[in-house]
Scaffold this motif. Structure first.
Motif, PDB file in Angstrom:
ATOM      1  N   ALA A  41      35.086 -15.870  -8.339  1.00 46.41           N
ATOM      2  CA  ALA A  41      36.195 -15.402  -7.515  1.00 46.41           C
ATOM      3  C   ALA A  41      37.319 -16.425  -7.416  1.00 46.41           C
ATOM      4  CB  ALA A  41      35.701 -15.052  -6.121  1.00 46.41           C
ATOM      5  N   LEU A  42      37.002 -17.678  -7.408  1.00 44.81           N
ATOM      6  CA  LEU A  42      38.020 -18.702  -7.197  1.00 44.81           C
ATOM      7  C   LEU A  42      39.111 -18.704  -8.265  1.00 44.81           C
ATOM      8  CD1 LEU A  42      38.546 -20.784  -5.009  1.00 44.81           C
ATOM      9  CD2 LEU A  42      37.390 -22.454  -6.421  1.00 44.81           C
ATOM     10  N   PRO A  43      38.798 -18.682  -9.552  1.00 46.51           N
ATOM     11  CA  PRO A  43      39.887 -18.666 -10.538  1.00 46.51           C
ATOM     12  C   PRO A  43      40.750 -17.408 -10.462  1.00 46.51           C
ATOM     13  CG  PRO A  43      37.836 -19.264 -11.599  1.00 46.51           C
ATOM     14  CD  PRO A  43      37.506 -18.845 -10.209  1.00 46.51           C
ATOM     15  N   VAL A  44      40.152 -16.280 -10.131  1.00 45.92           N
ATOM     16  CA  VAL A  44      40.922 -15.044 -10.030  1.00 45.92           C
ATOM     17  C   VAL A  44      41.885 -15.122  -8.855  1.00 45.92           C
ATOM     18  CG1 VAL A  44      40.759 -12.565  -9.607  1.00 45.92           C
ATOM     19  CG2 VAL A  44      39.143 -13.667 -11.147  1.00 45.92           C
ATOM     20  N   VAL A  45      41.407 -15.586  -7.717  1.00 45.32           N
ATOM     21  CA  VAL A  45      42.257 -15.691  -6.534  1.00 45.32           C
ATOM     22  C   VAL A  45      43.371 -16.699  -6.759  1.00 45.32           C
ATOM     23  CG1 VAL A  45      42.274 -16.419  -4.112  1.00 45.32           C
ATOM     24  CG2 VAL A  45      40.471 -14.939  -4.959  1.00 45.32           C
ATOM     25  N   LEU A  46      43.054 -17.813  -7.385  1.00 46.63           N
ATOM     26  CA  LEU A  46      44.067 -18.841  -7.614  1.00 46.63           C
ATOM     27  C   LEU A  46      45.100 -18.430  -8.660  1.00 46.63           C
ATOM     28  CD1 LEU A  46      41.922 -22.086  -7.498  1.00 46.63           C
ATOM     29  CD2 LEU A  46      43.414 -21.158  -5.735  1.00 46.63           C
ATOM     30  N   SER A  47      44.748 -17.525  -9.566  1.00 45.60           N
ATOM     31  CA  SER A  47      45.703 -17.131 -10.602  1.00 45.60           C
ATOM     32  C   SER A  47      46.563 -15.944 -10.192  1.00 45.60           C
ATOM     33  CB  SER A  47      44.971 -16.800 -11.901  1.00 45.60           C
ATOM     34  OG  SER A  47      44.234 -15.604 -11.757  1.00 45.60           O
ATOM     35  N   VAL A  48      46.130 -15.152  -9.219  1.00 51.75           N
ATOM     36  CA  VAL A  48      46.888 -13.953  -8.844  1.00 51.75           C
ATOM     37  C   VAL A  48      48.165 -14.311  -8.108  1.00 51.75           C
ATOM     38  CG1 VAL A  48      46.819 -11.940  -7.310  1.00 51.75           C
ATOM     39  CG2 VAL A  48      44.952 -12.372  -8.878  1.00 51.75           C
ATOM     40  N   LEU A  49      48.100 -15.214  -7.152  1.00 52.33           N
ATOM     41  CA  LEU A  49      49.277 -15.520  -6.343  1.00 52.33           C
ATOM     42  C   LEU A  49      50.439 -16.092  -7.151  1.00 52.33           C
ATOM     43  CD1 LEU A  49      47.564 -16.799  -3.095  1.00 52.33           C
ATOM     44  CD2 LEU A  49      48.634 -14.598  -3.523  1.00 52.33           C
ATOM     45  N   PRO A  50      50.247 -17.071  -8.038  1.00 51.52           N
ATOM     46  CA  PRO A  50      51.391 -17.540  -8.826  1.00 51.52           C
ATOM     47  C   PRO A  50      51.939 -16.481  -9.789  1.00 51.52           C
ATOM     48  CG  PRO A  50      49.648 -19.174  -8.864  1.00 51.52           C
ATOM     49  CD  PRO A  50      49.088 -17.949  -8.230  1.00 51.52           C
ATOM     50  N   GLU A  51      51.086 -15.601 -10.270  1.00 49.82           N
ATOM     51  CA  GLU A  51      51.540 -14.574 -11.209  1.00 49.82           C
ATOM     52  C   GLU A  51      52.250 -13.424 -10.518  1.00 49.82           C
ATOM     53  OE1 GLU A  51      48.237 -13.155 -13.418  1.00 49.82           O
ATOM     54  OE2 GLU A  51      48.078 -14.956 -14.636  1.00 49.82           O
ATOM     55  N   LEU A  52      52.027 -13.246  -9.237  1.00 53.15           N
ATOM     56  CA  LEU A  52      52.537 -12.078  -8.531  1.00 53.15           C
ATOM     57  C   LEU A  52      54.061 -12.004  -8.551  1.00 53.15           C
ATOM     58  CD1 LEU A  52      51.535  -9.646  -7.000  1.00 53.15           C
ATOM     59  CD2 LEU A  52      51.667 -10.981  -4.900  1.00 53.15           C
ATOM     60  N   ALA A  53      54.738 -13.115  -8.309  1.00 50.16           N
ATOM     61  CA  ALA A  53      56.204 -13.110  -8.325  1.00 50.16           C
ATOM     62  C   ALA A  53      56.732 -12.796  -9.717  1.00 50.16           C
ATOM     63  CB  ALA A  53      56.731 -14.455  -7.845  1.00 50.16           C
ATOM     64  N   VAL A  54      56.107 -13.351 -10.735  1.00 51.49           N
ATOM     65  CA  VAL A  54      56.537 -13.103 -12.112  1.00 51.49           C
ATOM     66  C   VAL A  54      56.304 -11.646 -12.496  1.00 51.49           C
ATOM     67  CG1 VAL A  54      56.143 -13.739 -14.519  1.00 51.49           C
ATOM     68  CG2 VAL A  54      56.120 -15.493 -12.753  1.00 51.49           C
ATOM     69  N   VAL A  55      55.177 -11.107 -12.124  1.00 50.69           N
ATOM     70  CA  VAL A  55      54.855  -9.715 -12.456  1.00 50.69           C
ATOM     71  C   VAL A  55      55.815  -8.768 -11.757  1.00 50.69           C
ATOM     72  CG1 VAL A  55      53.111  -7.917 -12.180  1.00 50.69           C
ATOM     73  CG2 VAL A  55      52.455 -10.168 -12.989  1.00 50.69           C
ATOM     74  N   ARG A  56      56.129  -9.035 -10.494  1.00 56.40           N
ATOM     75  CA  ARG A  56      57.091  -8.180  -9.781  1.00 56.40           C
ATOM     76  C   ARG A  56      58.447  -8.185 -10.460  1.00 56.40           C
ATOM     77  NH1 ARG A  56      55.829  -9.711  -3.509  1.00 56.40           N
ATOM     78  NH2 ARG A  56      53.956  -8.446  -3.314  1.00 56.40           N
ATOM     79  N   LYS A  57      58.888  -9.353 -10.884  1.00 53.52           N
ATOM     80  CA  LYS A  57      60.190  -9.448 -11.550  1.00 53.52           C
ATOM     81  C   LYS A  57      60.168  -8.705 -12.890  1.00 53.52           C
ATOM     82  CE  LYS A  57      61.972 -13.545 -11.669  1.00 53.52           C
ATOM     83  NZ  LYS A  57      62.292 -14.931 -12.087  1.00 53.52           N
TER      84      LYS A  57
END
Length: 115
Positions: A41-57
């Protein structure tokens, strides 16, 4: 997962299947489930937040649809979530003896439980 599997295999080496080894087997299974849940779970949680802004854009710019991004990310990350528990169980389960027996069906049952 390899190093922790070796450590757990050494600590619980050749645990007996009778009444005296039940506590050790339950302890090893509980530790395995908790360790692998946090480890996956830790790598998934840590990778989602930084990617979220990029994915939204990128979605806002119509580069791709979220319906294609989510399955693609799931397909890419599935081997990373499936292989470490298999490697851990192959080491710790065979050294401790709690995943051996019944022609491999117990190994599959324990693997599905800790997955």
């Amino acid at each position: 997962a390899t190093v922790i599997g070796l450590v757990m295999g050494v600590l619980y080496f050749d645990t007996s299947d009778d009444l005296t080894g039940v506590n050790d087997t339950i302890s090893l299974l509980l530790f395995s489930m908790l360790f692998l849940a946090i480890n996956n779970a830790l790598p998934v949680v840590l990778s989602v937040l930084p990617e979220l802004a990029v994915v939204r854009k990128e979605v806002r710019n119509n580069w791709y649809n979220p319906a294609t991004f989510v399955p693609a990310k799931l397909v890419i990350e599935t081997p990373l979530l499936v292989l470490p528990p298999l490697l851990y169980l192959a080491i710790a389960g065979t050294m401790s003896g709690f995943a051996l027996g019944d022609g491999g069906s117990r190994f599959l049952q324990v693997y599905l439980a800790i997955l």
